[in-house]
Enzyme design. Structure first.
Site, short mmCIF file in Angstrom:
data_model
loop_
_atom_site.label_atom_id
_atom_site.label_comp_id
_atom_site.label_asym_id
_atom_site.label_seq_id
_atom_site.Cartn_x
_atom_site.Cartn_y
_atom_site.Cartn_z
N GLU A 39 49.05 10.98 -27.27
CA GLU A 39 48.10 9.90 -27.48
C GLU A 39 47.77 9.93 -28.97
O GLU A 39 47.35 10.97 -29.48
CB GLU A 39 46.84 10.18 -26.64
N ARG A 265 49.28 25.24 -20.22
CA ARG A 265 49.09 24.85 -21.61
C ARG A 265 48.98 26.10 -22.47
O ARG A 265 48.63 27.17 -21.99
CB ARG A 265 47.88 23.94 -21.77
N LYS A 275 42.04 18.53 -29.13
CA LYS A 275 41.95 17.49 -30.15
C LYS A 275 40.50 17.11 -30.43
O LYS A 275 40.15 16.80 -31.56
CB LYS A 275 42.75 16.26 -29.71
#
Ligand code: ATP
Ligand code: MG
Length: 561
Positions: A39, A265, A275
């Site tokens: 994104e 992750r 982020k």
């Protein structure tokens, strides 16, 4: 080092590669197609590098292809700067999507049609509940949700309202399109999730065409289906979304039905891979920007001097697992040292200079040979200037040394790298009693660093010529956070390490480093670590970043700072 070696043994093959191989063996697929779907609302970090190496790596290894797809469904948070940075970083890591560059926004028309398909088949409805009420009626992990009072609207009314939402008739947030699945489901993702929102904001690619945008969940799986992704690989937090993605695939006329696989992750000690947190650090000036060398971003690592090969090696070492874990920051440093040890040219620099005067040295000085890389003769050698006045590292001298200190002290003989044996004869101090200069003698017979009579010294220290060396600023980076597991949540700034940036203002570097102003490859400062010229450098003011020290001093550094 034990951690890194253990991880290596497990690296190479993983459960996702096993699945891909099995699918090819039974000819479920003939070509493997993966994708990396960022994104564009921030810069990539090393967690993304894990996903990039996995997706592009699998495509490479199995002769398939990997798409780069921007999941650009939220125009409010996305920017061209991030798109450019993401493309640059993926390429820099060594991967190429060829002509397979896509955007979720490429599919806005198709997604809109599919939303109408769901409405027409009675599987989606327009909900007018205010957001708080929607949230409240969603239930919790232990309590089922409640049906919306708007859930049983007719198909015609739903279609009419949806088209008017699209036409921009209603305000932001006034209504949403929801899937009609099951408010009593044990999986909250299936409790009538939102498919479309009214967002009256221009989109970087579609401009002002849309005043409604699909949710990430509605766009993501369908984008995979449109692109014919065979293995849709994502992190574990999306495991609970898989039933929803499968519901879409079953209820829409999609061209293919990708299968999703989840992996753990990446988390690393002493930093945060989120982020949201990284954006806050940049926005509130806790760091100097996305490419601040303390940041775990690809841009930060690059500026710190970390080569892409080190990041790829690190990702291979840590492997791909199905259980979340935290990787020790040492493992990354280990990979960086491994990569740089092979490539970095050797240079001499003194970070905290102490002047040495060789009293019995006469004449204007001389040139000595220094090898550029001890294991690579092809790297050649260079000339370094030796003379009467030199600098050595302050910490290589002790006036009253403890037993095991073998470097310079009064009366002690040591080797100056590539040069001569010297002996300390006298210590000069300032009024405050601080050592400011050493008066030494050298043995002219030891030129090149060996005594013809075979006598040995216990230490070799680095040095630079006082006259020829250049001044430099050196930036040493310490962990960004002062806890191995910083919170990352509310008040995460309390865990920031206030000493993460250490500036050494008066280092001296050998002249060859000043000539290399354009060479942005990391070098090894002998006995110190790996360093790279920072873009803040100007011809008159050299700035070096320390990429990593030579030894693993991580734990020590954290406690010191
Ligand atoms: P956001 O909260 O903004 O969605 P994100 O880190 O998930 O943050 P994306 O741009 O959605 O950002 O991530 C792109 C891809 O990278 C996703 O497929 C995601 O699963 C993967 N990814 C993100 N963080 C990590 C991580 N720490 N380790 C491995 N993969 C990650
Ligand atoms: Mg995400």
């Amino acid at each position: 080092m034990a951690i890194a070696e253990q991880a290596i043994a497990e690296g190479g093959r993983d459960f996702i590669r096993d699945i891909v191989q099995a699918d090819l063996d039974v000819k479920r697929h003939t070509t493997v197609v993966t994708r990396f779907p960022p994104e564009p609302n921030g810069y990539l970090h090393i967690g993304h590098a894990k996903s990039i190496c996995l997706n592009f790596g699998i495509a490479e290894e199995f002769g398939g292809r990997c798409h780069l797809r921007f999941d650009d469904t939220n125009p409010a948070r996305e920017e061209q700067e991030y798109i450019d940075a993401i493309e640059k970083d993926v390429r820099w890591l060594g991967f190429d999507w060829g002509k397979h560059l896509f955007h979720a926004s490429d599919y806005f028309d198709r997604l809109y049609e599919w939303a109408e398909v769901l409405i027409t088949s009675g599987k989606a409805y327009i909900d007018d509940q205010p957001p708080e009420q929607m949230r409240a009626s969603r239930g919790t992990l232990t309590e089922p949700g409640r049906n919306s009072p708007f859930r049983d609207r007719s198909v015609d009314e739903n279609l009419d309202l949806f088209r008017r939402m699209k036409a921009g008739e209603f305000d932001n947030g006034a209504r949403v399109l929801r899937a009609k699945i099951d408010m009593g489901s044990g999986n909250i993702n299936l409790r009538d999730p939102t498919l479309y929102r009214i967002v009256k904001a221009p989109h970087p690619r579609t401009g002002t065409k849309w005043s409604i945008y699909p949710s990430y969940d509605f766009a993501h799986g369908q984008s995979d289906a449109i692109e014919g992704i065979t293995h849709s690989i994502c992190t574990l937090e999306f495991e609970d979304h898989r039933p929803l993605y499968e519901w879409f695939l079953e209820n829409l006329p999609v061209p293919t039905k990708p299968h999703q696989y989840e992996f753990a992750r990446l988390n690393i000690t002493y930093t945060v891979l989120s982020k949201r947190v990284l954006t806050t650090l940049v926005r509130d000036d806790h760091v100097k920007g996305w490419d601040d060398p303390r940041m775990p971003t690809i841009a930060g690592l690059r500026r710190r001097g970390v080569p892409p090969a080190a990041i790829r090696d690190f990702v291979r070492r840590i492997g791909v697992a199905k259980a979340n874990s935290v990787v020790d920051a040492n493992v990354l440093d280990f990979s960086i040292r491994e990569a740089l040890n092979k490539t970095a040219l050797r240079r001499m620099a003194v970070l905290r200079p102490l002047k040495v005067v060789i009293e019995n040295y006469e004449g204007p000085g001389e040139e000595l040979d220094a090898v550029n890389h001890p294991d690579n003769p092809d790297a050649g050698s260079r000339k370094i200037k030796f003379g009467r006045e030199l600098y050595i590292e302050h910490e290589d001298f002790m006036e009253n040394p403890p037993k095991k200190f073998f470097r310079l002290s009064p009366g002690m003989e040591v080797r100056l790298r590539y040069a001569y044996f010297i002996t300390c004869r006298e210590v000069v101090k300032d009024a405050a009693g601080l050592v400011t200069e050493l008066r030494c003698s050298y043995d002219p017979a030891t030129r090149g660093g060996n005594a013809p009579d075979g006598r040995k010294v216990k230490a070799t220290i680095h040095w630079v010529s006082a006259k020829e060396s250049k001044p430099a600023e050196v930036r040493v980076y310490h962990p960004l956070f002062n806890k191995p597991d910083p919170s990352g949540g509310e008040g995460f700034t309390d865990d920031l390490n206030p000493h993460s940036l250490e500036i050494i203002g008066d280092a001296r570097v050998e002249p060859a480093l000043a000539e290399a102003t354009n060479a942005l490859e990391p070098v090894q400062f002998e006995r110190q670590g790996y360093f790279i010229l920072d873009p803040d450098s100007t011809p008159g003011h050299l700035v070096f970043n320390r990429t990593v020290g030579l030894r693993d001093t991580f734990a020590k550094e954290v406690t010191r700072s």
